[in-house]
Design an enzyme around this catalytic site. Sequence first.
Site, short mmCIF file in Angstrom:
data_model
loop_
_atom_site.label_atom_id
_atom_site.label_comp_id
_atom_site.label_asym_id
_atom_site.label_seq_id
_atom_site.Cartn_x
_atom_site.Cartn_y
_atom_site.Cartn_z
N ASP A 1 -4.89 -1.47 -6.50
CA ASP A 1 -4.42 -2.03 -5.23
C ASP A 1 -5.53 -2.89 -4.64
OD1 ASP A 1 -3.46 -2.54 -2.70
OD2 ASP A 1 -3.33 -0.45 -2.07
N SER B 1 0.54 0.11 4.39
CA SER B 1 0.15 -1.28 4.16
C SER B 1 -0.18 -1.97 5.49
CB SER B 1 1.28 -1.97 3.40
OG SER B 1 0.84 -3.18 2.86
N HIS C 1 -0.08 -0.43 -5.29
CA HIS C 1 0.31 -0.73 -3.92
C HIS C 1 1.83 -0.76 -3.77
CE1 HIS C 1 -0.53 -2.06 0.12
NE2 HIS C 1 0.54 -2.82 0.03
#
Length: 401
Positions: free
Chosen positions: A341, A189, A371
Site C-alpha cells: 500500500d 483511507s 490498500h
Amino acid sequence: MTNKTLCFAFFFMFFAYLNYVPIPGNIEEPWKVRIVDAGMKISSLMAILLENMGLMKFEEFFVMLMGVQDTRPVSDENITVIDTDFGDIPVRLYLPKRKSERQRPGIIHIHGGAYVLGSFKSLSYDSMNRKTANKLDAVVIAPDYRLAPQHLFPAAIEDCIFVIKFFLQEKVLEKYGVDPTRICISGDSSGGALAAAATQLLKDDPEYKNKIKAQTLIYPKLQTIDTLTPSYREYEHGPFLSRKVAITLACLYLSEDKELSKTVLRNAHVPQESQHLFKFVNWSDLLPEKYKKNHIYTEPVFGNLNASHPGLMDSRVSPLLVNDSQLQKLPLTYILTCEHDILRDDGLIYVTRLRNVGVPITHDHIEDGIHGAMLFSTAPLHLQLGLRLIDKYITWLKENL
Ligand SMILES: *[C@@H]1O[C@H](CO)[C@@H](O)[C@H](O)[C@H]1NC(C)=O
Ligand SMILES: *[C@@H]1O[C@H](CO)[C@@H](O)[C@H](O)[C@H]1NC(C)=O
Ligand SMILES: *[C@@H]1O[C@H](CO)[C@@H](O)[C@H](O)[C@H]1NC(C)=O
Ligand SMILES: *[C@@H]1O[C@H](CO)[C@@H](O)[C@H](O)[C@H]1NC(C)=O
C-alpha cells in the site's frame, strides 16, 4: 469512436493486463487480486481516454463506476437502517433491533475515496457498517460529507466535524440509546485522514475533549507533503491504488488548479517556508528500520507553490503535521496498515509518533494486505483478505470500545 469500439478496447486491455500485472508472492487469492488490479488500471486508462476525448472528466468516470454499487437503506432481521440528515448532511444510521439492557456504543464511520468518491450507499460500506452494528451491538453512523471537486477543502472535514458534534448532543445520544462514554471515530483511507483530523480537533475543543473514547484508522492517508516515502516508491503502481490515481484524485480536494497534482507527483510542492514541517513526516527518523530497506532519504525538493492552495500544509488534510504536544492525550487508537500500500508509511509514522508521546495504541500490520481490501468484502469480487480486515477491526472494537 463508437461504444462497441470502446467496449472492445476495454476488454482487450483488461485481458492484456490480467497476464501482465505483477502480484506480490505472498498474496492470497492472487487471481482475484489480479482482476481487481487490472480493473483499476483499465479504469484509469479509460478515464484518461474519455477525458482526452472531452467526454467526461477523469474523476467522473470513477464516480460513475462507484455509483453502480449504490444501495438503498434496507433493514434486516437484526438492524434497522435509516437514511436521514444531521443538519444538512445526509447520514445512514444502523440501529440494532434486539433489546439491550444497557446503552450501546456509537461508531461514526467516515468512508474513503480520495475525497472524490464513495458514499454510505456503496454496497461495500453498507455491508461493513451493518456487520459492525450487528456484531458489536452498536449504533453506527455513516455520513455522506460533501465531495470534491464540487466542494473543495475544508468542506469534507467541516461536514464530518458537524456530524460528530450533532451526534454527540445529549438528546441525540439519548434518542438512539447510545452510551456517551463509548464513542469511536473511524475511517478508512482518506476517511482515515478525516477521522484522525476530527479526533485531533475535538480533543482541542474544550466542549468536546474527552468525549471521544477511541479512534480507528484503517490504512489511513495522513499526509500529502512527502509522496516519495518508501511505500510510495515500492507500490507506485499498486496493487489496486497507484500513486498517480491517488494523487490526481486527492488534489481535486485541494485546488481547481490542475498543475497542483503534477507538482505533487514530482514531490516538489512544498515551499521552502514550510520546510519545518518535514520533520513530522521524516521517514528516515520515524519509520522502523525494517521498512526502510535500501531506500535513501533525500532532503525534499522545494517548490514554489504558495498560499493559493490553503489545504496543502493544513493538519486537517495531513494530521501528521502537528507537533508532539498536539498529539498528546489523543484517545485510545487502533491503526491498521497494509504492506502492499502506498499509504503504508503514513500509518507506520503515525504509530511511531503516537507511541513516542504515550498515546495508547494497537497496531495491526497486514503482511499480505493491499490498500482498499475492505471494499472487497461482498460479491461479486469478495476477497478473504477483505473479510479478515473487517474482522480485525470489529474484534478490536469489541475488546476496547
Ligand atoms: C442476524 O444476526 C444473527 C446472529 O448474529 C446472524 O446469524 C444473522 O446472519 C444475522 N442476519 C443478517 C441478515 O445479517
Ligand atoms: C530526517 O532525519 C534524518 C535522520 O534523523 C536527519 O539526518 C535529517 O536531517 C532529517 N531531515 C529533515 C528534513 O527533518
Ligand atoms: C501564487 O501562485 C499563483 C499561481 O502561480 C500566482 O498567480 C500568485 O500571484 C501567487 N501568489 C503569491 C502571493 O505569491
Ligand atoms: C505546538 O503547536 C501549537 C499550535 O501550533 C503551539 O501552540 C505550541 O507552542 C507547539 N508546541 C511545541 C512544543 O512546539
